[in-house]
Design an enzyme around this catalytic site. Structure first.
Site, mmCIF file in Angstrom:
data_model
loop_
_atom_site.group_PDB
_atom_site.id
_atom_site.type_symbol
_atom_site.label_atom_id
_atom_site.label_comp_id
_atom_site.label_asym_id
_atom_site.label_seq_id
_atom_site.Cartn_x
_atom_site.Cartn_y
_atom_site.Cartn_z
ATOM 1 N N GLY A 1 52.296 5.992 43.362
ATOM 2 C CA GLY A 1 50.849 5.898 43.586
ATOM 3 C C GLY A 1 50.384 6.760 44.744
ATOM 4 N N SER B 1 48.694 9.527 44.600
ATOM 5 C CA SER B 1 47.583 10.433 44.280
ATOM 6 C C SER B 1 46.329 10.128 45.071
ATOM 7 C CB SER B 1 47.282 10.400 42.778
ATOM 8 O OG SER B 1 46.882 9.109 42.396
ATOM 9 N N SER C 1 51.082 -7.334 50.202
ATOM 10 C CA SER C 1 49.712 -7.640 50.645
ATOM 11 C C SER C 1 49.762 -8.984 51.347
ATOM 12 C CB SER C 1 48.778 -7.739 49.442
ATOM 13 O OG SER C 1 47.570 -8.381 49.819
ATOM 14 N N ASN D 1 45.072 -16.116 47.183
ATOM 15 C CA ASN D 1 43.639 -15.805 47.206
ATOM 16 C C ASN D 1 43.021 -16.231 45.884
ATOM 17 O OD1 ASN D 1 41.305 -14.837 48.371
ATOM 18 N ND2 ASN D 1 41.633 -12.731 47.720
ATOM 19 N N TYR E 1 47.667 -11.007 41.086
ATOM 20 C CA TYR E 1 47.949 -10.049 42.174
ATOM 21 C C TYR E 1 48.789 -10.726 43.281
ATOM 22 C CZ TYR E 1 46.820 -6.565 45.824
ATOM 23 O OH TYR E 1 46.882 -5.613 46.822
HETATM 24 N N1 LIG Z 1 43.380 -1.393 49.840
HETATM 25 C C1 LIG Z 1 43.736 -2.539 50.374
HETATM 26 O O1 LIG Z 1 42.964 -3.178 51.099
HETATM 27 C C2 LIG Z 1 45.094 -3.090 50.151
HETATM 28 C C3 LIG Z 1 45.437 -4.274 50.823
HETATM 29 C C4 LIG Z 1 46.711 -4.796 50.644
HETATM 30 C C5 LIG Z 1 47.620 -4.149 49.837
HETATM 31 N N2 LIG Z 1 47.263 -3.001 49.198
HETATM 32 C C6 LIG Z 1 48.262 -2.376 48.343
HETATM 33 O O2 LIG Z 1 48.427 -1.041 48.713
HETATM 34 C C7 LIG Z 1 48.804 -0.266 47.571
HETATM 35 C C8 LIG Z 1 47.873 0.919 47.433
HETATM 36 O O3 LIG Z 1 46.553 0.443 47.307
HETATM 37 P P1 LIG Z 1 45.264 1.401 47.386
HETATM 38 O O4 LIG Z 1 44.192 0.587 48.017
HETATM 39 O O5 LIG Z 1 45.622 2.701 47.977
HETATM 40 O O6 LIG Z 1 44.926 1.558 45.823
HETATM 41 P P2 LIG Z 1 44.248 2.755 45.011
HETATM 42 O O7 LIG Z 1 43.649 2.113 43.813
HETATM 43 O O8 LIG Z 1 43.390 3.595 45.891
HETATM 44 O O9 LIG Z 1 45.529 3.635 44.579
HETATM 45 C C9 LIG Z 1 46.496 3.084 43.721
HETATM 46 C C10 LIG Z 1 47.500 4.129 43.345
HETATM 47 O O10 LIG Z 1 48.429 3.535 42.440
HETATM 48 C C11 LIG Z 1 48.574 4.396 41.306
HETATM 49 N N3 LIG Z 1 48.920 3.620 40.118
HETATM 50 C C12 LIG Z 1 48.275 2.556 39.594
HETATM 51 N N4 LIG Z 1 48.901 2.149 38.479
HETATM 52 C C13 LIG Z 1 49.943 2.977 38.279
HETATM 53 C C14 LIG Z 1 50.959 3.085 37.303
HETATM 54 N N5 LIG Z 1 51.033 2.249 36.267
HETATM 55 N N6 LIG Z 1 51.891 4.072 37.425
HETATM 56 C C15 LIG Z 1 51.839 4.936 38.459
HETATM 57 N N7 LIG Z 1 50.906 4.877 39.426
HETATM 58 C C16 LIG Z 1 49.974 3.919 39.335
HETATM 59 C C17 LIG Z 1 47.241 5.092 41.159
HETATM 60 O O11 LIG Z 1 47.413 6.292 40.387
HETATM 61 C C18 LIG Z 1 46.903 5.347 42.627
HETATM 62 O O12 LIG Z 1 47.566 6.519 43.061
HETATM 63 C C19 LIG Z 1 48.755 -1.220 46.381
HETATM 64 O O13 LIG Z 1 50.053 -1.702 46.110
HETATM 65 C C20 LIG Z 1 47.876 -2.335 46.886
HETATM 66 O O14 LIG Z 1 48.148 -3.542 46.232
HETATM 67 C C21 LIG Z 1 46.014 -2.451 49.335
#
Ligand SMILES: NC(=O)c1ccc[n+]([C@@H]2O[C@H](COP(=O)([O-])OP(=O)(O)OC[C@H]3O[C@@H](n4cnc5c(N)ncnc54)[C@H](O)[C@@H]3O)[C@@H](O)[C@H]2O)c1
Length: 239
Positions: free
Chosen positions: A14, A16, A134, A141, A147
């Protein structure tokens, strides 16, 4: 803190966009050769990162791509399981597909990638695996049973793998972010956002870079006696 990852090869799922893009940026800026596995290849990606298209929930595809990366790069030193999605709903409205999708992308993917790199890292007698969980994996939650379960599952997976692989010098840790400002959290409306931020002792969300720097610590030699740990990076939200 800055680290020297020269001659280290990292795979970030992920990568990207969002937190994953910040992790790729941080590791590559400090010398690592970084591969991102994500569903789509970004148009304006980081020129120092090699992007591979892959659905990380697909076991066979992950084995194939990681084996190709290994052949191309010669080693795999760091794996960051970051890819994740949300499909929020209260249990009464959550359908089976939304449950399965979230568990497959957030939890099964970590099995798929770890299975592919474990043998390689065992051969090297060295490796770092960092899972992105997370805080809701600890706190739960409402509206996020799928999730939260996936992220709690990652905690058990992290600790089990840490125990299995410690004698091979493969260290496995989990970072649990609270609120990070990315597309994932842009889905919150203004009232939800205000309520969320009010609860954070630091009264703000994290940047992707603030999460990436902690990934850097776990990926670096500065944490060579740390394994099986869950580190909340959340401005004090869950304590
Ligand atoms: N943003 C937050 O507040 C937050 C908080 C706690 C945990 N997280 C965790 O951090 C991580 C990143 O979150 P984010 O906010 O950057 O999300 P985002 O939606 O901005 O990015 C998610 C990334 O995962 C990739 N992805 C999704 N499904 C996929 C698949 N099947 N195969 C390959 N790639 C896949 C997408 O292409 C993207 O690059 C996640 O695991 C999320 O659960 C985020």
């Amino acid at each position: 803190m800055s680290f020297n990852f020269e001659k280290r090869v990292a795979i970030v799922t992920g990568g990207s966009k969002g937190i994953g893009a910040s992790i790729c940026e941080h590791l590559s800026a400090n010398g690592a050769k970084v591969y991102s596995l994500s569903r789509s290849i970004p148009e304006n990606g980081n020129s120092n990162v090699t992007y591979k298209q892959c659905d990380v929930s697909n076991f066979e595809d992950v084995q194939t791509i990681i084996s190709e990366i290994h052949k191309e790069a010669g080693s795999i030193d760091i794996l960051v399981n970051n890819a994740g999605v949300t499909k929020d709903n209260l249990i009464m409205r959550m359908n089976e597909k939304d449950w399965d999708t979230v568990i497959d992308i957030n939890l099964k993917s970590a099995f798929n990638t770890a299975k592919a790199v474990a043998r390689i890292m065992m051969g090297q007698r060295k490796g770092k695996i960092i899972n992105i969980g997370s805080i809701v994996g600890t706190t739960g939650n409402a509206g996020q049973s799928n999730y939260s379960a996936s992220k709690a599952g990652l905690v058990g997976f992290t600790k089990s793998l840490a125990k299995e692989l410690a004698t091979r010098n493969i260290l496995v840790n989990l970072i649990a972010p609270g609120y990070v400002m990315t597309e994932m959290t842009e889905k919150l409306d203004e009232d939800q956002l205000k309520a969320f931020l009010d609860n954070i002792p630091m009264k703000r969300g994290a940047s992707g870079e603030e999460i990436a720097k902690v990934v850097g610590f776990f990926a670096s030699d500065d944490s060579n006696y740390v394994t099986g740990q869950v580190l909340h990076v959340d401005g004090g939200l869950a304590m």
